[in-house]
Scaffold this motif. Structure first.
Motif, PDB file in Angstrom:
ATOM      1  N   ARG A 130      53.096  40.196  15.039  1.00  0.00           N
ATOM      2  CA  ARG A 130      53.738  38.785  14.739  1.00  0.00           C
ATOM      3  C   ARG A 130      52.717  37.878  14.836  1.00  0.00           C
ATOM      4  O   ARG A 130      52.835  37.123  15.555  1.00  0.00           O
ATOM      5  N   ARG A 131      51.664  37.988  14.234  1.00  0.00           N
ATOM      6  CA  ARG A 131      50.332  37.075  14.358  1.00  0.00           C
ATOM      7  C   ARG A 131      50.858  35.801  13.843  1.00  0.00           C
ATOM      8  O   ARG A 131      51.588  35.736  13.073  1.00  0.00           O
ATOM      9  N   TYR A 132      50.199  34.799  14.713  1.00  0.00           N
ATOM     10  CA  TYR A 132      50.535  33.520  14.330  1.00  0.00           C
ATOM     11  C   TYR A 132      51.858  33.045  14.445  1.00  0.00           C
ATOM     12  O   TYR A 132      52.499  32.028  13.538  1.00  0.00           O
ATOM     13  N   SER A 133      52.627  33.710  15.067  1.00  0.00           N
ATOM     14  CA  SER A 133      54.327  33.316  15.377  1.00  0.00           C
ATOM     15  C   SER A 133      53.981  32.318  16.699  1.00  0.00           C
ATOM     16  O   SER A 133      53.194  32.454  17.288  1.00  0.00           O
ATOM     17  N   ALA A 134      55.114  31.813  16.936  1.00  0.00           N
ATOM     18  CA  ALA A 134      55.147  31.185  18.236  1.00  0.00           C
ATOM     19  C   ALA A 134      55.111  31.909  19.622  1.00  0.00           C
ATOM     20  O   ALA A 134      54.164  31.657  20.368  1.00  0.00           O
ATOM     21  N   GLY A 135      55.669  33.190  19.265  1.00  0.00           N
ATOM     22  CA  GLY A 135      55.482  34.078  20.563  1.00  0.00           C
ATOM     23  C   GLY A 135      54.043  34.602  20.530  1.00  0.00           C
ATOM     24  O   GLY A 135      53.459  34.447  21.860  1.00  0.00           O
ATOM     25  N   ASP A 136      53.357  34.621  19.464  1.00  0.00           N
ATOM     26  CA  ASP A 136      51.870  35.041  19.579  1.00  0.00           C
ATOM     27  C   ASP A 136      51.118  33.964  19.998  1.00  0.00           C
ATOM     28  O   ASP A 136      50.299  33.994  21.067  1.00  0.00           O
ATOM     29  N   TYR A 137      51.326  32.599  19.735  1.00  0.00           N
ATOM     30  CA  TYR A 137      50.759  31.505  20.373  1.00  0.00           C
ATOM     31  C   TYR A 137      50.662  31.364  21.714  1.00  0.00           C
ATOM     32  O   TYR A 137      49.903  31.036  22.663  1.00  0.00           O
ATOM     33  N   LEU A 138      52.121  31.784  22.089  1.00  0.00           N
ATOM     34  CA  LEU A 138      52.403  31.565  23.692  1.00  0.00           C
ATOM     35  C   LEU A 138      51.537  32.599  24.494  1.00  0.00           C
ATOM     36  O   LEU A 138      51.068  32.333  25.449  1.00  0.00           O
ATOM     37  N   ALA A 139      51.482  33.894  23.674  1.00  0.00           N
ATOM     38  CA  ALA A 139      50.969  35.037  24.630  1.00  0.00           C
ATOM     39  C   ALA A 139      49.392  34.529  24.650  1.00  0.00           C
ATOM     40  O   ALA A 139      48.795  34.984  25.449  1.00  0.00           O
ATOM     41  N   THR A 140      48.735  34.191  23.606  1.00  0.00           N
ATOM     42  CA  THR A 140      47.467  33.894  23.547  1.00  0.00           C
ATOM     43  C   THR A 140      47.073  32.839  24.559  1.00  0.00           C
ATOM     44  O   THR A 140      46.364  32.903  25.196  1.00  0.00           O
ATOM     45  N   PHE A 141      47.916  31.825  24.465  1.00  0.00           N
ATOM     46  CA  PHE A 141      47.719  30.517  25.561  1.00  0.00           C
ATOM     47  C   PHE A 141      47.843  31.004  26.809  1.00  0.00           C
ATOM     48  O   PHE A 141      46.698  30.861  27.697  1.00  0.00           O
ATOM     49  N   LEU A 142      48.751  32.136  26.970  1.00  0.00           N
ATOM     50  CA  LEU A 142      48.820  32.569  28.643  1.00  0.00           C
ATOM     51  C   LEU A 142      47.928  33.239  28.696  1.00  0.00           C
ATOM     52  O   LEU A 142      47.223  33.395  30.020  1.00  0.00           O
ATOM     53  N   GLY A 143      47.282  33.818  27.730  1.00  0.00           N
ATOM     54  CA  GLY A 143      46.294  34.996  27.985  1.00  0.00           C
ATOM     55  C   GLY A 143      44.895  34.201  28.554  1.00  0.00           C
ATOM     56  O   GLY A 143      44.081  34.547  29.408  1.00  0.00           O
ATOM     57  N   PHE A 144      44.527  33.156  27.745  1.00  0.00           N
ATOM     58  CA  PHE A 144      43.509  32.232  27.930  1.00  0.00           C
ATOM     59  C   PHE A 144      43.559  31.862  29.554  1.00  0.00           C
ATOM     60  O   PHE A 144      42.782  31.711  30.047  1.00  0.00           O
ATOM     61  N   LEU A 145      44.987  31.330  29.988  1.00  0.00           N
ATOM     62  CA  LEU A 145      45.024  30.960  31.118  1.00  0.00           C
ATOM     63  C   LEU A 145      44.702  31.751  32.214  1.00  0.00           C
ATOM     64  O   LEU A 145      44.135  31.412  33.094  1.00  0.00           O
ATOM     65  N   GLY A 146      45.469  33.067  31.876  1.00  0.00           N
ATOM     66  CA  GLY A 146      45.166  33.970  32.966  1.00  0.00           C
ATOM     67  C   GLY A 146      43.759  34.511  33.369  1.00  0.00           C
ATOM     68  O   GLY A 146      43.429  34.743  34.142  1.00  0.00           O
ATOM     69  N   LEU A 147      42.979  34.250  31.977  1.00  0.00           N
ATOM     70  CA  LEU A 147      41.507  34.625  32.350  1.00  0.00           C
ATOM     71  C   LEU A 147      40.747  33.259  33.036  1.00  0.00           C
ATOM     72  O   LEU A 147      39.833  33.551  33.670  1.00  0.00           O
ATOM     73  N   GLY A 203      46.567  41.285  38.929  1.00  0.00           N
ATOM     74  CA  GLY A 203      46.946  41.716  37.574  1.00  0.00           C
ATOM     75  C   GLY A 203      46.903  40.880  36.235  1.00  0.00           C
ATOM     76  O   GLY A 203      46.636  41.161  35.163  1.00  0.00           O
ATOM     77  N   THR A 204      46.924  39.643  36.928  1.00  0.00           N
ATOM     78  CA  THR A 204      47.053  38.627  35.853  1.00  0.00           C
ATOM     79  C   THR A 204      45.598  38.532  34.869  1.00  0.00           C
ATOM     80  O   THR A 204      45.922  38.404  33.580  1.00  0.00           O
ATOM     81  N   ALA A 205      44.587  38.510  35.404  1.00  0.00           N
ATOM     82  CA  ALA A 205      43.306  38.458  34.685  1.00  0.00           C
ATOM     83  C   ALA A 205      43.264  39.470  33.801  1.00  0.00           C
ATOM     84  O   ALA A 205      43.004  39.511  32.512  1.00  0.00           O
ATOM     85  N   GLY A 206      43.654  40.725  34.312  1.00  0.00           N
ATOM     86  CA  GLY A 206      43.300  41.895  33.707  1.00  0.00           C
ATOM     87  C   GLY A 206      44.465  41.938  32.283  1.00  0.00           C
ATOM     88  O   GLY A 206      44.312  42.310  31.266  1.00  0.00           O
ATOM     89  N   THR A 207      45.642  41.432  32.793  1.00  0.00           N
ATOM     90  CA  THR A 207      46.692  41.415  31.870  1.00  0.00           C
ATOM     91  C   THR A 207      46.364  40.691  30.587  1.00  0.00           C
ATOM     92  O   THR A 207      46.474  40.882  29.509  1.00  0.00           O
ATOM     93  N   ALA A 208      45.466  39.436  30.949  1.00  0.00           N
ATOM     94  CA  ALA A 208      45.009  38.520  29.906  1.00  0.00           C
ATOM     95  C   ALA A 208      44.151  39.177  28.969  1.00  0.00           C
ATOM     96  O   ALA A 208      44.239  39.329  27.727  1.00  0.00           O
ATOM     97  N   SER A 209      43.348  39.888  29.653  1.00  0.00           N
ATOM     98  CA  SER A 209      42.243  40.371  28.983  1.00  0.00           C
ATOM     99  C   SER A 209      42.710  41.616  28.008  1.00  0.00           C
ATOM    100  O   SER A 209      42.437  41.858  26.720  1.00  0.00           O
ATOM    101  N   VAL A 210      43.688  42.482  28.635  1.00  0.00           N
ATOM    102  CA  VAL A 210      44.283  43.613  27.777  1.00  0.00           C
ATOM    103  C   VAL A 210      44.956  43.195  26.773  1.00  0.00           C
ATOM    104  O   VAL A 210      44.836  43.494  25.499  1.00  0.00           O
ATOM    105  N   ILE A 211      45.858  41.944  26.695  1.00  0.00           N
ATOM    106  CA  ILE A 211      46.288  41.599  25.643  1.00  0.00           C
ATOM    107  C   ILE A 211      45.639  41.118  24.510  1.00  0.00           C
ATOM    108  O   ILE A 211      45.547  41.379  23.265  1.00  0.00           O
TER     109      ILE A 211
END
Lengths: 330, 693, 382
Positions: A130-147, A203-211
């Protein structure tokens, strides 16, 4: 496959030798030793330690021998007798201190790794599909934050929230009453009760990079010709997704697990210090500060061994997953 | 006629609402092979994918109908069916199956081919794994896979190109579809393998009675396999009809152009080819009126560029979409032609002339290294004891299948590889003859500017970070004392020489199309006024019309500048057209060398015969007449005793495997076959004519 | 529309039609255009530039200097800015904060800070404060903002144990934290390019050895090793030397990924046709490397570098937090976070985590920037 495994396992041996050497030298080479540190501490309390006494202490601990001899004695002890040397500050054999701590480190590291997989793989797949969906943006943002959030800061924040909002004093892996208790079912439950928070923090940083890894690789795979070919065979979309793109994206994911595991073991040291966990971290720091040589070297050695074993496992897993590796190198 | 699929008014749209296919009508007759022909960018593949609803994002069918007559007689409009619906899933694979150009990328390397074949089966039929396996192996056997039991459990990377394509065909046909869509299935294959796969497809089609939609850019393949032809240009069918009708009496100027630009192997090989000017524009820039008009020699200004074309039925099922046959046909002069630039025939070499380049006993071995310390454990003998002469002003064609060492030979001559033995003597008549392998200093510098190379892929061979001027001028900057102004002037002159505007000098390569980039690459090769140019598959990556433009240009540059070419190619048609003499390579050695006439009209080596026989488009011949090569090129890392072709040669005798045959014969025609004198080999013209009159 | 040119027999190039102008743009122009399309990357870039400006002139941007402290404001919470004041004669524009009165909460035994509305501390822009040298050169005593009257308590982000202004200290910390990443990466870059280049250039056994060595280093858990190395720095070493030693320690492990990138690019580039063509043109190795190869992967290296900086910043922060990295009087975000050693302190003064926020923002921005640069590094594939 058999010869590949064998060769891969043989490759581990020089790595282990190098790791043990580095672990030891990092501790032994820098100026000063446990005796100087003790003398400094005593001097700070106004108690001057005579040179003769210092030398006697050095002889007693074997610190007067050449470094390579010390290393040889230590490493042969480790290999032949499982004897990691003597902890000066604990006045105990290192092995009595290290094993329970190491066990908990393994438990925490593996738990964090599982946590990463359980959380990151579905989110990564969702994000790519679901690229470029709201969920994707949220996951990407959280991913960046986690890193971007350092492990220890997250640990502090979590502890602060738990303390300030819920009045919980989190920290440690056991409640006080189980700290010294022998293993029992209740103690395991207590451990699990305490484990989840450091597990998430670690696990947070790892989760972010795995996503990120899964999302990027899967997006590459989603439009590969073999996906079209399989779709043209009449395969349903979900089965298609799982059998081809996800399966293909798994390979770079698995080879990346090695780095993730290194990060976990590595970051676990600091999280453990901040959260007061009964793993290797806090003791390692203390041992380094007091120059408790065999203790520190043994900890670094065993953490490295843990990583080397993790690398080996992920390589073998990769070979098992990818016939190209199996047949072309094995 | 009984049509299996009727496509009506199909429109396919990509991002930014660009219509790649517009209002396309196409009928696919049941039980026949329909070839869809056109250059790349015409929308052939995307039309095929639309039939299966598997167009890649962001493309989608935005209008029209694709009516499929199902097995029970009902008609299903595929365009109106949801791509993910069970109905559509059933159509895919069970009713319609597809094979592709690159089986390596269309088959997953992570699963065995057996897994992927049986998956196709179990998706549509309930059966146990064991039954599926048996069925899969039976299918592999049917498509001629050697050792099917074992191959069933192989991965794609363990198979050869031809075997992969067989596996993909097996996967497509296992459910006995009523329509097989074949998207350029033989384009990536060697000519002998292509012949085998085409035979297989034709036979499977005959046996099963399925319909085949065969997409190709190669009119030779069309002549070989089609019952009907549809010619596509910029998203529309411009001409269609029975194969004989269309190929022998082409009506549309595009079809005529394609045929005229194709090198012919009948009559005069060297007759100048007539190229269609320009190239297919991107769909976003589709010209108004008849979209072909900018490239059409009949186009009438104010008419063809304004008024859209209608389809005209000419009888015999022959349809054409061109104003010249429409209601206003009178407006158009069908005899209007642009005369191609006259190509002065290259001077024939005088008999006594000294060769410009003499290669003697040349060896190039690539070491095979393994283990941690990279010890050499073997060698690939890419160039194995080769001797040949190239005479001033001629074109020597070097032909052979992939992996035969022809590119390595060219690259070794030019100095990209260090030779392992032998000598290369260069004598231009002005300077002392020099040995390329030992020359140093000023001589090496001169040789570098005298011998130049054109690479296959113009995208990779031009540095994307440099302006065209610097790319072309670099050889002058590095090797000569020209001033910046002189270099600038020279670059401009070169650009106009290769048919580009001089002010392109300021641009970067990414601004140009493939054909234009190859022109730039040629300009770079010519910048130092070389004597010898080595063209390594220089036209292989280009579309047929562009390819012909480049060939014609290279010929006229040769006449103009007195160039000598070593032209390396796998394409026998191109080789026949451009070469004065031809060398045929197999497994690192030259097996036959002689004048183009001699090679094509009087081949003496069985491998040459097999190559010629494999060229598609030789009309329909009886299967027993065919020469088809089985097996593979021998492993080049093995040291062979005897003739390297013996294992695949139908004439081989025990004596062939005993000694390596020497290259013998007259000065004009030499061949390496001990049985050459007793064999009567078939020639390229011994067969029915290629196509057309 | 493409047009047929009768004289050359050519159809005008597509370039002239739909990419007008683009064909004249060189590599860096294309990289820049592609980068501008990556909006997060641009935003990250702006934040990074701002951060380095802060690192350049913290003396001007911070309201007070590092030395300023106010013991009665130990752990004082942030003051709220008020824009005006009603002094009986009506509302008047007067940006100010108010001082705190301390009260003891007898239930918990903790000291409470209560705003004292009577003690108004006017604030403003370009106020006079302690003198300093801007960029180490220009003597001045102006500060971007602060209490109008120097020395008045002004704690926008609260105070620490000694009553020092967290905001000012965080601003000062930017200098060390942002540069330690830069210097560490520069060191790694030198190692990486050197060793990666050797590996890629020579190939064979040398390459094999270096690759195994890199694999080995990458499999050593970084933080325990860092801790080990950092703890080995004796307490007696002066802070500035500690700073350099720490950067060296960070780059000891940091060069490997750069070396891999460089080597990979070198190997890929060596077999590119345009490099072969340059050889045939007669270019020597130096010209090939500097004119053909280096420009082609410079953009990739820049992207890799910008992605490596955040790792360094995070590592420095962690080491300093543990007390084995940088030490006072050097101020970095990690050193500042040492104040937040236990949960109870944080619970009573959560503003101590402000430097942590700075770390997160800096790392986020650098990651965004790096992502944007990486995407833009190869502008030819869309």
């Amino acid at each position: 496959m058999g010869s590949f495994m064998l060769r891969r396992i043989i490759y581990v041996i020089p790595a282990l030798i190098a790791v043990s050497l580095i672990s030891f030298l990092v501790i032994a080479i820098p100026p000063g030793d446990f005796v100087t540190r003790t003398a400094e501490l005593r001097a700070a309390q106004g108690d001057i330690m005579p040179i003769a006494e210092q030398d006697a202490m050095r002889r007693a601990y074997g610190l007067d021998l050449p470094i390579m001899v010390q290393y040889w004695n230590w490493i042969t002890g480790v290999l032949t007798r499982g004897d990691f040397g003597y902890s000066f500050s604990f006045n105990l054999p290192v092995k009595d201190v290290i094993w329970p701590r190491l066990g908990l480190t393994v438990v925490l590291s593996v738990a964090s790794l599982l946590f990463i997989w359980v959380v990151a793989i579905p989110i990564g797949i969702y994000s790519a599909v679901r690229r470029y969906s709201a969920g994707d943006y949220l996951a990407t943002f959280l991913g960046f934050l986690g890193l971007a959030i350092p492990n220890f800061l997250l640990a502090l924040a979590v502890m602060y929230v738990a303390f300030a909002w819920f009045g919980m004093n989190v920290g440690g892996l056991f409640s006080p009453e189980y700290l010294e208790a022998p293993w029992s079912w209740d103690r395991v439950l207590d451990l699990l009760n305490h484990l989840w928070l450091p597990m998430i923090v670690l696990g947070t940083a790892g989760t972010a990079s795995v996503i990120r890894v899964i999302r990027a690789n899967l997006m590459d795979e989603l439009h590969k010709p073999y996906v079209t070919a399989a779709r043209a065979k009449g395969k349903g979309e979900f089965g298609l997704l799982m059998k081809y793109p996800v399966r293909h994206a798994l390979n770079p994911f698995v080879s990346g697990q090695n780095d993730i595991f290194v990060e976990i073991v590595s970051g676990g040291t600091i999280v453990a210090i901040v959260m007061g966990l009964q793993t290797t971290g806090p003791l390692l720091l203390d041992a380094l500060r007091t120059q408790d040589m065999y203790m520190a070297a043994s900890f670094i050695l065993m953490l490295s061994v843990l990583v080397v074993i993790g690398t080996l496992l992920s390589d073998l897993l990769l070979a098992w997953l990818d016939p190209r590796i199996r047949y072309q190198q094995g | 006629m009984d049509n299996l699929v009727e496509i009506r008014d199909l429109t396919i749209t990509f991002a930014h609402s660009v219509d790649v296919v517009t209002g396309l009508d196409l009928d696919i007759p049941a039980g026949k092979t329909l070839c869809l022909v056109g250059e790349s960018g015409c929308g052939k593949s995307v039309t095929a994918k639309a039939i299966l609803q598997v167009i890649d994002h962001p493309g989608r069918v935005s209008g029209g109908a694709i009516n499929l007559r199902q097995a029970n007689g009902a008609v299903l409009d595929i365009a109106a069916t949801k791509p993910t619906s069970p109905v559509m899933r059933h159509v895919r694979g069970a009713d319609i199956a597809m094979i592709h150009q690159e089986p390596m990328s269309f088959l997953s390397p992570l699963y065995t081919i057996g897994n992927q074949i049986s998956e196709a089966l179990t998706l549509h039929r309930k059966m146990s794994e064991k039954e599926a396996r048996a069925e899969g192996i039976r299918m592999l056997e049917q498509v001629g896979m050697p050792d099917p039991e074992r191959r069933y459990d192989s991965y794609t990377f363990q198979l050869s190109g031809g075997q992969r394509q067989r596996a993909m065909i097996a996967m497509a046909l296992i459910n006995q579809p009523r329509l097989l869509i074949a998207d350029e299935p033989t384009t990536a294959l060697d000519v002998t393998t292509q012949a085998n796969i085409l035979d297989l497809l034709a036979q499977l089609q005959r046996d099963s009675g399925m319909a085949v939609l065969f997409i190709t850019h190669d009119l030779g393949v069309v002549a070989e396999i089609a019952d009907e032809v549809a010619v596509m240009y910029l998203g529309k069918i411009v001409e269609r009809g029975p194969v004989k009708e269309v190929l022998e009496h082409p009506r549309h100027p595009y079809t005529r152009g394609l045929l005229a630009s194709m090198p012919r192997l009948d009559g005069d090989f060297k007759a100048p080819l007539k190229a269609i000017p320009g190239m297919v524009p991107p769909p976003a820039l589709r010209p108004t009126g008849c979209s072909f008009h900018p490239r059409c020699e009949w186009a009438v200004a104010g008419f063809c560029n304004m008024i859209s074309v209608l389809e005209t039925e000419l009888g015999n099922d022959h349809m054409v979409a061109c104003h010249a046959y429409g209601p206003q046909a009178a407006k158009i002069d069908k005899h209007a032609t642009r005369t191609p630039a006259a190509v002065a025939p290259a001077e024939r070499r005088a008999e006594s002339m000294e060769p410009l380049l003499s290669v003697r006993d040349l060896h190039k071995h690539f070491p095979i290294r393994s283990g941690f310390f990279q010890r050499q454990t073997g060698a690939v003998r890419a160039v194995n004891d080769i001797s040949l002469d190239i005479y001033p002003g001629e074109t020597l064609g070097l032909v052979g299948e992939s992996g035969c060492g022809k590119s390595t030979l060219g690259q070794t001559i030019v100095g990209l590889h260090r030779a392992d033995g032998g000598a290369i003597r260069f004598a231009d008549g002005e300077h002392e003859p020099a040995d390329l392998l030992t020359a140093r200093g000023a001589t090496a510098k001169r040789l570098r500017t005298d011998i130049r190379m054109i690479f296959q892929d113009p995208t990779g061979s031009l540095n994307p970070r440099m302006r065209v001027r610097d790319i072309i001028g670099e050889v002058l900057q590095v090797n000569s004392r020209f001033s910046a102004g002189e270099i600038e002037a020279k670059v401009q002159a070169l650009l106009s020489k290769v048919g580009l505007s001089p002010d392109y000098a300021e641009r970067y390569p990414h601004a140009f199309s493939g054909g234009q980039r190859q022109r730039i690459a040629i300009a770079r090769a010519l910048a130092s006024d070389p004597r010898l140019v080595i063209a390594d598959e220089a036209v292989s990556a280009l579309d047929v019309s562009v390819q012909t433009q480049i060939i014609n240009m290279m010929k006229s540059l040769q006449a103009e500048m007195g160039l000598t070419y070593l032209f390396v190619s796998h394409d026998l048609g191109v080789i026949a057209n451009i070469s004065d003499r031809v060398a045929v390579m197999y497994a690192g050695r030259i097996v036959e060398i002689g004048s183009t006439e001699a090679i094509f009209r009087n081949p003496r080596h069985p491998y040459t015969e097999a190559l010629l026989a494999a060229i598609p488009g030789r009309g329909v011949s009886k299967p027993r007449d065919r020469i088809r090569l089985g097996g593979h090129v021998p492993d080049p890392s093995q040291q062979l005793v005897g003739c390297s072709f013996a294992d695949r040669c139908q004439y081989a005798q025990p004596a062939c495997r005993a000694v390596m045959p020497p290259l013998e014969g007259t000065a004009d025609h030499r061949f390496a076959c001990i049985r050459a004198d007793e064999l009567r080999l078939r020639t390229v013209t011994g067969q029915p004519e290629l196509v057309g009159a | 529309m493409s047009t047929f040119d009768e004289t050359t027999g050519q159809v005008a190039p597509i370039a002239a039609v739909h990419q007008r102008g683009r064909g004249y743009d060189g590599h860096w122009a294309l990289v820049w255009q592609k980068f501008l399309r990556h909006r997060l990357g641009v935003a990250g870039g702006i934040v990074v530039i701002l951060a380095y400006i802060v690192a350049l002139i913290p003396e001007f941007l911070a309201p007070v200097t590092l030395e300023a402290y106010n013991p009665s404001y130990s752990y004082a919470p942030p003051q709220a800015i008020q824009w005006g004041r009603d002094d009986g004669e009506g509302w008047r524009f007067l940006p100010h904060v108010t001082a705190y009165k301390t009260e003891i909460d007898y239930n918990s035994g903790r000291r409470l800070f209560v705003p004292d509305p009577e003690t108004v501390i006017p604030i403003g822009f370009f106020v006079q404060g302690e003198p300093y040298r801007l960029l180490g050169l220009i003597p001045t005593d102006r500060h971007l903002f602060g209490a109008v009257e120097a020395g008045q308590p002004f704690f926008l982000a609260g105070a620490d144990r000694l009553g020092r202004d967290i905001l000012s200290r965080t601003i000062y910390g930017t200098r060390i934290s942002m540069t330690i990443g830069l210097i560490g990466v520069a060191l790694s870059l030198v190692f990486g390019i050197l060793i990666g280049g050797i590996s890629g250039l020579f190939g064979g056994v040398v390459d094999n050895l270096i690759q195994r060595f890199i694999e080995f280093i990458q499999s050593v858990p970084a933080i325990p090793l860092w801790i080990g190395l950092a703890a080995a720095i004796p307490q007696s070493v002066p802070p500035l030397q500690v700073y350099f030693l720490i950067t060296i320690i960070l780059s000891v492990l940091g060069w490997t990924s750069l070396a891999r990138v460089v080597r990979g690019r070198f190997l890929a580039m060596r077999s590119e046709d345009f490099v072969k063509a340059a050889r045939l043109d007669g270019c020597g190795p130096v010209r090939i490397i500097f004119r053909h190869m280096l420009p082609s992967f410079l953009s990739h290296i820049i992207a890799t570098v910008s992605l490596a900086i955040p790792g360094m910043i995070l590592a420095e922060t962690a080491l300093s937090y543990l007390g084995i990295g940088l030490r006072t009087p050097i101020v970095s975000w990690g050193v500042l976070l040492q104040e937040a050693q236990n949960v109870r302190t944080i619970a009573s003064a959560p503003w101590l985590l402000l430097p942590g926020g700075a770390v997160v923002i800096a790392v986020l921005a650098l990651n965004f920037l790096g992502d944007g640069l990486r995407d833009a590094a190869d502008p030819y594939s869309d």
